[in-house]
Every structure is written in structure tokens, then in C-alpha cells.
Design an enzyme around this catalytic site. Structure first.
Site, PDB file in Angstrom:
ATOM      1  N   HIS A 206       7.242  -2.605  -3.281  1.00  0.00           N
ATOM      2  CA  HIS A 206       6.019  -1.829  -3.121  1.00  0.00           C
ATOM      3  C   HIS A 206       6.199  -0.510  -2.379  1.00  0.00           C
ATOM      4  O   HIS A 206       5.280   0.281  -2.279  1.00  0.00           O
ATOM      5  CB  HIS A 206       4.968  -2.644  -2.345  1.00  0.00           C
ATOM      6  CG  HIS A 206       5.247  -2.723  -0.878  1.00  0.00           C
ATOM      7  ND1 HIS A 206       6.238  -3.492  -0.365  1.00  0.00           N
ATOM      8  CD2 HIS A 206       4.679  -2.099   0.182  1.00  0.00           C
ATOM      9  CE1 HIS A 206       6.276  -3.369   0.950  1.00  0.00           C
ATOM     10  NE2 HIS A 206       5.344  -2.515   1.310  1.00  0.00           N
TER      11      HIS A 206
HETATM   12  N1  UDP Z   1       3.248 -11.162   1.520  1.00  0.00           N
HETATM   13  C1  UDP Z   1       2.241 -12.038   1.096  1.00  0.00           C
HETATM   14  N2  UDP Z   1       1.966 -12.094  -0.254  1.00  0.00           N
HETATM   15  C2  UDP Z   1       2.646 -11.335  -1.167  1.00  0.00           C
HETATM   16  C3  UDP Z   1       3.665 -10.475  -0.703  1.00  0.00           C
HETATM   17  C4  UDP Z   1       3.927 -10.391   0.651  1.00  0.00           C
HETATM   18  O1  UDP Z   1       1.626 -12.738   1.885  1.00  0.00           O
HETATM   19  O2  UDP Z   1       2.330 -11.438  -2.356  1.00  0.00           O
HETATM   20  C5  UDP Z   1       3.522 -11.099   2.960  1.00  0.00           C
HETATM   21  C6  UDP Z   1       4.967 -11.282   3.335  1.00  0.00           C
HETATM   22  O3  UDP Z   1       5.291 -12.659   3.423  1.00  0.00           O
HETATM   23  C7  UDP Z   1       5.034 -10.575   4.678  1.00  0.00           C
HETATM   24  C8  UDP Z   1       4.064  -9.446   4.497  1.00  0.00           C
HETATM   25  O4  UDP Z   1       3.220  -9.794   3.413  1.00  0.00           O
HETATM   26  O5  UDP Z   1       4.569 -11.408   5.716  1.00  0.00           O
HETATM   27  C9  UDP Z   1       4.840  -8.206   4.204  1.00  0.00           C
HETATM   28  O6  UDP Z   1       4.002  -7.236   3.842  1.00  0.00           O
HETATM   29  P1  UDP Z   1       4.453  -5.983   2.959  1.00  0.00           P
HETATM   30  O7  UDP Z   1       5.708  -6.279   2.277  1.00  0.00           O
HETATM   31  O8  UDP Z   1       3.260  -5.608   2.168  1.00  0.00           O
HETATM   32  O9  UDP Z   1       4.631  -4.854   4.061  1.00  0.00           O
HETATM   33  P2  UDP Z   1       5.853  -4.425   4.981  1.00  0.00           P
HETATM   34  O10 UDP Z   1       6.325  -5.635   5.717  1.00  0.00           O
HETATM   35  O11 UDP Z   1       6.882  -3.815   4.123  1.00  0.00           O
HETATM   36  O12 UDP Z   1       5.232  -3.434   5.912  1.00  0.00           O
END
Ligand code: UDP
Length: 356
Positions: A206
Site C-alpha cells: 500500500h
Molecule cells: N492490517 C489489518 N488488515 C489488513 C492489513 C493490515 O488489520 O488487511 C494491520 C496489520 O496487521 C498491521 C497494520 O494493519 O497491524 C499495519 O497497517 P498498514 O500496513 O496499513 O500501515 P503501516 O504499518 O505501514 O503504517
């Protein structure tokens, strides 16, 4: 004591859910939640509030990602400031590195309200990444800097602190969350029976640096299609990525599912053979669940995972991604070090902010 928590994106719902549970144990703290609206689809927002029992936000600003970068931040600041003037909190609590984080911090700073930043000190050293700028500015103006790792502490020390700033190495609230919810998810989730695969790679994609760059996105899609021929890939597809793939007419042939709730995510993490991602949070969750990780970025804030050789950085080139996956699928790794604290990050944070 009144705390205003400002959240708006999926990882912030997860982080705040577990910290708010600890805050709730302190009867003298009144927590009020502002939801910026940055993530608004029900499977990117509502599902987390329902599943994880997060307190209903008192305010929803409904400012979402259809508004770009600085416009979004500007509107959020305006609305947050108006609310902070009415609520007059003793502290504003922000998480991570999103536009919501920066807007929340800037609005509190304008009104001289102390700020606590959870996930302070992380650096990718890539200034083209909007998240990096959000983190740096938020850290500069926060009073309480809650660091998940030793490296984060060192980054802040190198940059220098002002007199009123305090650093705490508390461990990672995401580890607290993962341990807490992983016990419940086995009963609550049926995602594993739905996908019906004995061996699979869990993938998420993403980050703007991949989705907003056509060459990179095409190359990643080709890589995923190639890998999926030998090991099935399960990909809960982020709405931004879905849109970009549609706009470019790309053909992504993996097991695509809608974004899932956290309980499903816990089960997918427990059962997968490998994590392939450009997410920040998922790199750590792979470690919590003793899974190797292949990261489709050019750098990571979670450098201790690279040092431990449980995570490799492969960027967006097809050969590197495919070879990285083949390597990590077969590698036996050591997951015994407490890289992210010992599961009491939330207690350390609340103890400090409540001055107990
Ligand atoms: N996550 C979730 N459902 C999904 C994809 C990710 O609950 O379909 C959770 C994942 O387990 C983690 C968090 O969302 O705890 C990560 O968020 P994301 O990847 O959107 O953001 P980043 O961590 O890169 O800021």
C-alpha cells in the site's frame, strides 16, 4: 487529567486500542478520541472499533484521503485546533507517522498543549517519504517521546533534544496488541478455513512509493504473479492499491481478498509461511509470529530485523523480489531476542503520562 487521542489510520486504531485499554484502568484519566477520518472505509476503520472495542470517537472530522497531502493536513489542523480549544486537554496523544499524526501534533503545539508521541524516533532517512517528514516534525515538538527500540532512542539522541523533552524506551505497543489479540483471534476468526490453503505467503502492498509509481507497481505485480505460480499468495488489498491497479489495467493473479480485520490478520500471521510486504507494522508482526519477512521497499525503520537476518529489503525489482522470497521461504531464523520490549509498553507509557 484529560487526554485527547488523535487517530485516523488503520495502524493507529490498532495501536490506540491496546493503549486505551490501559488508560481505561486509570480512573483519574479521561480520554477523548478524535478520529480524523483519514481512513474511512468500514473495513479500514469501523471493523477495528467494533472488534477491538475501541471507545467511540467523540469527534469525527471526516477528512479523508480524497484530499491530498498538505490540504488534508491543513484542514485537520483547523478542525483539531477548534476542538482542542473547547476540550482544553492536559495532553495530546498521537501515534506513528501519518498526516493525522502531524496535524494532531501541530494543532496541540500551536496551543501549547504537551504532546506524547508513541513510536517516536523511527527514521528511514528517506526524506522523499511523507511519513519520514511527519515523524521528524512530530518528534521535534513532542514532550514525551515513547520509543519502541534502542535504535529509535539513538536516532533522537543524535538529533538532539530541547530542554522540555523526555525520551522513554518503552518497547512496542504493537507487540502488546499482537500478544493480547492473538489469544482471542483463534476463536473469533474463520479466515483460515475460508482461504483453504495449507501453505501461503501473506502479502500487503500500500505504500505510496510503490502504488504511485507505475514502473514499480507493474514490476511488483509481475513478481507477485510469478511467485504465486509456485507458492500461493494471499493479499488483503488496500483500497489505494486496488484503485491504482484498476487505473493502470494491471492483471494481478493472486488470492486477492478485501482488507481484513485484526483478528483475521492475527490468524493469517500465525499460519503463513512468509510475509511479503511494504508495510511498516507488518514487518514487526512477522517477527512477533516468528515468520521471515521480505520487504518491498528500499529501506526500513526497523533495522534490527535486518541485523537479525529475519527480514530482507528487496525494493521493487522483479528478480530481487522473487529471489528474496525463495531465499526466505527456506531460511531457518532465530526469533528469540526481545527486540521490541517485553509486552508492557502500554503500562510504561500510561505510568509516565499520568505521572505515577
Ligand atoms: N492490517 C489489518 N488488515 C489488513 C492489513 C493490515 O488489520 O488487511 C494491520 C496489520 O496487521 C498491521 C497494520 O494493519 O497491524 C499495519 O497497517 P498498514 O500496513 O496499513 O500501515 P503501516 O504499518 O505501514 O503504517
Amino acid at each position: 487529567m484529560k487526554i485527547i487521542t488523535i487517530i485516523g489510520a488503520r495502524p493507529q486504531f490498532i495501536k490506540s486500542s491496546i493503549l486505551s485499554k490501559t488508560i481505561g484502568k486509570y480512573s483519574e484519566i479521561n480520554e477523548v478520541i478524535i478520529h480524523s477520518g483519514q481512513h474511512f472505509d468500514s473495513n479500514m476503520s469501523e471493523v477495528f472499533f467494533e472488534e477491538m472495542g475501541i471507545k467511540k470517537p467523540k469527534y469525527n472530522l471526516k477528512i479523508n484521503s480524497s484530499q491530498k497531502g498538505t490540504t488534508m493536513i491543513g484542514r485537520m489542523i483547523e478542525k483539531c485546533e477548534a476542538i482542542l480549544k473547547i476540550e482544553k486537554p492536559d495532553l495530546v496523544l498521537v501515534y506513528g507517522d501519518t498526516n493525522t499524526t502531524l496535524a494532531g501534533a501541530l494543532s496541540a503545539n500551536n496551543l501549547n498543549i504537551p504532546i506524547a508521541h508513541v513510536e517516536a524516533g523511527l527514521r528511514s532517512f528517506n526524506h522523499f517519504m511523507p511519513e519520514e517528514i511527519n515523524r521528524i516534525i512530530t518528534d521535534k515538538i513532542s514532550t514525551y517521546l515513547f520509543c519502541p527500540t534502542q535504535k529509535a532512542v539513538e536516532n533522537l539522541m543524535k538529533e538532539g533534544l530541547s530542554e522540555n523533552q523526555k525520551i522513554f524506551k518503552c518497547g512496542d505497543v504493537m507487540q502488546d496488541a499482537a500478544f493480547y489479540y492473538a489469544e482471542k483471534s483463534a476463536i473469533k476468526s474463520n479466515v483460515i478455513s475460508k482461504i483453504n490453503l495449507s501453505k501461503f505467503i501473506l502479502c500487503t502492498l500500500h505504500r505510496a512509493e510503490n502504488t504511485d509509481n507505475e514502473i514499480k507497481l507493474r514490476s511488483i505485480v509481475n513478481s507477485l504473479n510469478e511467485i504465486h505460480k509456485t507458492t500461493p499468495i494471499v493479499l488483503p488489498l488496500h483500497p489505494r492499491t486496488k484503485l491504482k491497479i484498476q487505473e493502470l489495467g494491471l492483471n494481478l493473479n493472486v488470492n486477492i481478498i478485501d482488507p481484513v480485520g485484526y483478528f483475521d490478520m492475527m490468524e493469517l500471521l500465525k499460519k503463513c509461511a512468509l510475509v511479503l510486504t511494504d508495510s511498516g507494522g507488518l514487518q514487526k508482526e512477522a517477527y512477533f509470529f516468528k515468520k521471515n519477512c521480505v520487504t518491498m521497499r528500499d529501506e526500513t525503520e526497523w533495522v534490527e530485523l535486518i541485523e537479525k537476518k529475519v527480514n530482507i529489503i528487496v525494493g521493487s525489482e522483479k528478480d530481487k523480489i522473487v529471489n528474496g522470497v525463495n531465499l526466505m521461504l527456506n531460511q531457518k531464523s532465530d526469533f528469540t531476542s526481545d527486540l521490541y520490549g517485553n509486552g508492557n509498553a502500554c503500562h510504561i507509557i500510561v505510568k509516565e503520562i499520568s505521572n505515577k
